[in-house]
Design a protein around this motif. Structure first.
Motif, PDB file in Angstrom:
ATOM      1  N   ASN A  99     -27.097  -0.269  -5.122  1.00  0.00           N
ATOM      2  CA  ASN A  99     -26.147   0.519  -4.317  1.00  0.00           C
ATOM      3  C   ASN A  99     -26.711   1.836  -3.805  1.00  0.00           C
ATOM      4  N   TYR A 158     -20.143  -1.574   1.809  1.00  0.00           N
ATOM      5  CA  TYR A 158     -20.706  -0.224   1.853  1.00  0.00           C
ATOM      6  C   TYR A 158     -19.741   0.737   2.562  1.00  0.00           C
ATOM      7  N   ARG A 177     -16.782   1.575   0.441  1.00  0.00           N
ATOM      8  CA  ARG A 177     -17.106   2.542  -0.618  1.00  0.00           C
ATOM      9  C   ARG A 177     -17.348   3.936  -0.051  1.00  0.00           C
TER      10      ARG A 177
END
Length: 140
Positions: free
Chosen positions: A27, A55, A58
């Protein structure tokens, strides 16, 4: 090294290096974005989307993430999703009216009875409220 690989169009080598680096640093935002970019350059927009969707969820403040996701959706021919991602990128840059217009295009592409359309309409309302709030704050 991966920048050199990409410049020399050695996409598979760059992708392999980035995947190995992500095994060590899962990540990691720079690695994820570079891998997604490498996938796009290789022509593998499906892999890019699979990295970029989570992505951007987040890290919804990632301008680079939204720009790449817009490109990945465009490469896949997903017009509604492309326009919605473009709207997020525009909103991050304070371009609320163009963002709203992009969401309207996303609604048209998704169809009137779509769950996506409802989500895009809700996002338009959020952006309008954010714009109003910012305008009010500027008065002080």
């Amino acid at each position: 090294m991966t920048d050199l690989d990409l410049a020399q169009r050695h996409y598979s080598v760059a992708i392999q290096r980035l995947q190995q680096a992500l095994n060590t640093h899962p990540n990691h935002p720079v690695l994820l974005l570079n891998l997604a970019s490498a996938y796009l350059k290789q022509g593998n927009s499906r892999a890019a989307v699979s990295l970029l969707q989570p992505y951007c969820q987040r890290d919804p403040q990632s301008s680079v993430g939204w720009r790449l996701l817009t490109q990945a959706y465009a490469a896949r021919g997903l017009v509604a999703e492309e326009q919605a991602a473009q709207a997020e990128w525009l909103a991050l840059h304070g371009a609320f009216e163009p963002a709203r217009q992009a969401l309207q295009r996303a609604c048209r592409a998704a169809g009137e009875q779509s769950l996506k359309t409802l989500r895009y309409q809700a996002r338009m309302a959020q952006l309008q409220q954010l714009q109003r709030t910012l305008l009010e704050a500027k008065k002080f």
